[in-house]
Motif scaffolding. Sequence first.
Motif, PDB file in Angstrom:
ATOM      1  N   LEU A  67       0.817  -1.216   0.000  1.00 34.34           N
ATOM      2  CA  LEU A  67       0.000   0.000   0.000  1.00 34.34           C
ATOM      3  C   LEU A  67       0.851   1.267   0.000  1.00 34.34           C
ATOM      4  O   LEU A  67       0.591   2.215  -0.745  1.00 34.34           O
ATOM      5  CB  LEU A  67      -0.937   0.003   1.203  1.00 34.34           C
ATOM      6  CG  LEU A  67      -2.094  -0.988   1.164  1.00 34.34           C
ATOM      7  CD1 LEU A  67      -2.847  -0.971   2.480  1.00 34.34           C
ATOM      8  CD2 LEU A  67      -3.028  -0.646   0.017  1.00 34.34           C
ATOM      9  N   GLN A  68       1.881   1.302   0.838  1.00 38.66           N
ATOM     10  CA  GLN A  68       2.721   2.493   0.920  1.00 38.66           C
ATOM     11  C   GLN A  68       3.527   2.706  -0.358  1.00 38.66           C
ATOM     12  O   GLN A  68       3.670   3.832  -0.828  1.00 38.66           O
ATOM     13  CB  GLN A  68       3.662   2.403   2.116  1.00 38.66           C
ATOM     14  CG  GLN A  68       2.965   2.663   3.418  1.00 38.66           C
ATOM     15  CD  GLN A  68       3.939   2.682   4.581  1.00 38.66           C
ATOM     16  OE1 GLN A  68       4.917   1.943   4.599  1.00 38.66           O
ATOM     17  NE2 GLN A  68       3.655   3.511   5.562  1.00 38.66           N
ATOM     18  N   THR A  69       4.057   1.631  -0.924  1.00 38.89           N
ATOM     19  CA  THR A  69       4.838   1.765  -2.154  1.00 38.89           C
ATOM     20  C   THR A  69       3.957   2.267  -3.293  1.00 38.89           C
ATOM     21  O   THR A  69       4.364   3.139  -4.070  1.00 38.89           O
ATOM     22  CB  THR A  69       5.488   0.420  -2.527  1.00 38.89           C
ATOM     23  OG1 THR A  69       6.301  -0.010  -1.433  1.00 38.89           O
ATOM     24  CG2 THR A  69       6.330   0.538  -3.769  1.00 38.89           C
ATOM     25  N   THR A  70       2.756   1.753  -3.386  1.00 31.02           N
ATOM     26  CA  THR A  70       1.830   2.205  -4.428  1.00 31.02           C
ATOM     27  C   THR A  70       1.461   3.673  -4.225  1.00 31.02           C
ATOM     28  O   THR A  70       1.505   4.468  -5.168  1.00 31.02           O
ATOM     29  CB  THR A  70       0.555   1.342  -4.420  1.00 31.02           C
ATOM     30  OG1 THR A  70       0.922  -0.026  -4.591  1.00 31.02           O
ATOM     31  CG2 THR A  70      -0.389   1.758  -5.523  1.00 31.02           C
ATOM     32  N   GLY A  71       1.124   4.029  -2.998  1.00 33.95           N
ATOM     33  CA  GLY A  71       0.750   5.416  -2.717  1.00 33.95           C
ATOM     34  C   GLY A  71       1.879   6.400  -2.973  1.00 33.95           C
ATOM     35  O   GLY A  71       1.688   7.442  -3.604  1.00 33.95           O
ATOM     36  N   LEU A  72       3.071   6.065  -2.497  1.00 32.80           N
ATOM     37  CA  LEU A  72       4.207   6.958  -2.712  1.00 32.80           C
ATOM     38  C   LEU A  72       4.632   6.993  -4.175  1.00 32.80           C
ATOM     39  O   LEU A  72       5.056   8.034  -4.682  1.00 32.80           O
ATOM     40  CB  LEU A  72       5.386   6.542  -1.836  1.00 32.80           C
ATOM     41  CG  LEU A  72       5.215   6.863  -0.359  1.00 32.80           C
ATOM     42  CD1 LEU A  72       6.350   6.248   0.453  1.00 32.80           C
ATOM     43  CD2 LEU A  72       5.152   8.348  -0.138  1.00 32.80           C
ATOM     44  N   ILE A  78       2.905  11.813  -9.908  1.00 34.76           N
ATOM     45  CA  ILE A  78       2.103  13.020 -10.132  1.00 34.76           C
ATOM     46  C   ILE A  78       2.968  14.267 -10.039  1.00 34.76           C
ATOM     47  O   ILE A  78       2.820  15.194 -10.826  1.00 34.76           O
ATOM     48  CB  ILE A  78       0.935  13.079  -9.125  1.00 34.76           C
ATOM     49  CG1 ILE A  78      -0.089  11.987  -9.472  1.00 34.76           C
ATOM     50  CG2 ILE A  78       0.276  14.447  -9.106  1.00 34.76           C
ATOM     51  CD1 ILE A  78      -1.152  11.786  -8.419  1.00 34.76           C
ATOM     52  N   ARG A  79       3.890  14.296  -9.091  1.00 34.52           N
ATOM     53  CA  ARG A  79       4.758  15.472  -8.907  1.00 34.52           C
ATOM     54  C   ARG A  79       5.945  15.499  -9.866  1.00 34.52           C
ATOM     55  O   ARG A  79       6.693  16.468  -9.889  1.00 34.52           O
ATOM     56  CB  ARG A  79       5.274  15.529  -7.479  1.00 34.52           C
ATOM     57  CG  ARG A  79       4.159  15.851  -6.500  1.00 34.52           C
ATOM     58  CD  ARG A  79       4.685  16.051  -5.157  1.00 34.52           C
ATOM     59  NE  ARG A  79       5.684  17.110  -5.145  1.00 34.52           N
ATOM     60  CZ  ARG A  79       5.892  17.944  -4.172  1.00 34.52           C
ATOM     61  NH1 ARG A  79       5.161  17.843  -3.097  1.00 34.52           N
ATOM     62  NH2 ARG A  79       6.831  18.857  -4.224  1.00 34.52           N
ATOM     63  N   CYS A  80       6.137  14.439 -10.646  1.00 36.65           N
ATOM     64  CA  CYS A  80       7.248  14.328 -11.593  1.00 36.65           C
ATOM     65  C   CYS A  80       8.596  14.523 -10.897  1.00 36.65           C
ATOM     66  O   CYS A  80       9.458  15.264 -11.368  1.00 36.65           O
ATOM     67  CB  CYS A  80       7.101  15.326 -12.743  1.00 36.65           C
ATOM     68  SG  CYS A  80       5.648  15.052 -13.733  1.00 36.65           S
ATOM     69  N   GLU A  81       8.760  13.876  -9.753  1.00 30.24           N
ATOM     70  CA  GLU A  81      10.003  13.952  -8.992  1.00 30.24           C
ATOM     71  C   GLU A  81      10.587  12.559  -8.828  1.00 30.24           C
ATOM     72  O   GLU A  81       9.883  11.556  -8.934  1.00 30.24           O
ATOM     73  CB  GLU A  81       9.757  14.549  -7.607  1.00 30.24           C
ATOM     74  CG  GLU A  81       9.380  16.004  -7.624  1.00 30.24           C
ATOM     75  CD  GLU A  81       9.171  16.553  -6.236  1.00 30.24           C
ATOM     76  OE1 GLU A  81       9.512  15.866  -5.253  1.00 30.24           O
ATOM     77  OE2 GLU A  81       8.679  17.666  -6.116  1.00 30.24           O
ATOM     78  N   SER A  82      11.874  12.500  -8.528  1.00 30.43           N
ATOM     79  CA  SER A  82      12.530  11.229  -8.285  1.00 30.43           C
ATOM     80  C   SER A  82      12.265  10.775  -6.856  1.00 30.43           C
ATOM     81  O   SER A  82      12.479  11.535  -5.917  1.00 30.43           O
ATOM     82  CB  SER A  82      14.044  11.359  -8.494  1.00 30.43           C
ATOM     83  OG  SER A  82      14.695  10.191  -8.056  1.00 30.43           O
ATOM     84  N   PRO A  83      11.820   9.529  -6.664  1.00 28.76           N
ATOM     85  CA  PRO A  83      11.598   9.046  -5.306  1.00 28.76           C
ATOM     86  C   PRO A  83      12.893   8.778  -4.553  1.00 28.76           C
ATOM     87  O   PRO A  83      12.877   8.555  -3.347  1.00 28.76           O
ATOM     88  CB  PRO A  83      10.808   7.747  -5.507  1.00 28.76           C
ATOM     89  CG  PRO A  83      11.160   7.306  -6.870  1.00 28.76           C
ATOM     90  CD  PRO A  83      11.429   8.543  -7.660  1.00 28.76           C
TER      91      PRO A  83
END
Length: 112
Positions: A67-72, A78-83
């Motif tokens: 759940l957390q991996t999917t959400g993050l 959406i923010r077009c940023e690198s995780p």
Amino acid sequence: FKISGHLAMTVEEASLQDRKCRCFSTRARGIIATLLGAFSLAVAALLVKVCATALSTLDLLWGRAILQTTGLGLFFLIRCESPWGPRGLRLWLCLRGILGCLAVVGYFMGII
């Protein structure tokens, strides 16, 4: 000019828009975020207790990780940023993730 999304606006327009979005002061937003964090931790602990009768600890952790991996993943997409964060901090962020994972495993083992 300040670019916001696809629209160009003047600094005055951007300042006016920022003031409209701020319903609370910085301190009030911090207090609200702290209260929401404490509430979500209490709800998570309650759900662990309730689900522990049907699932093992590792099953709960696996579900939470999905759940957390999917959400993050969606958040960063959406923010077009690198995780992975900035290049200079990636090692520290990975270390923090590993230690955080171990802490969550210990926390879940302690609850159950």
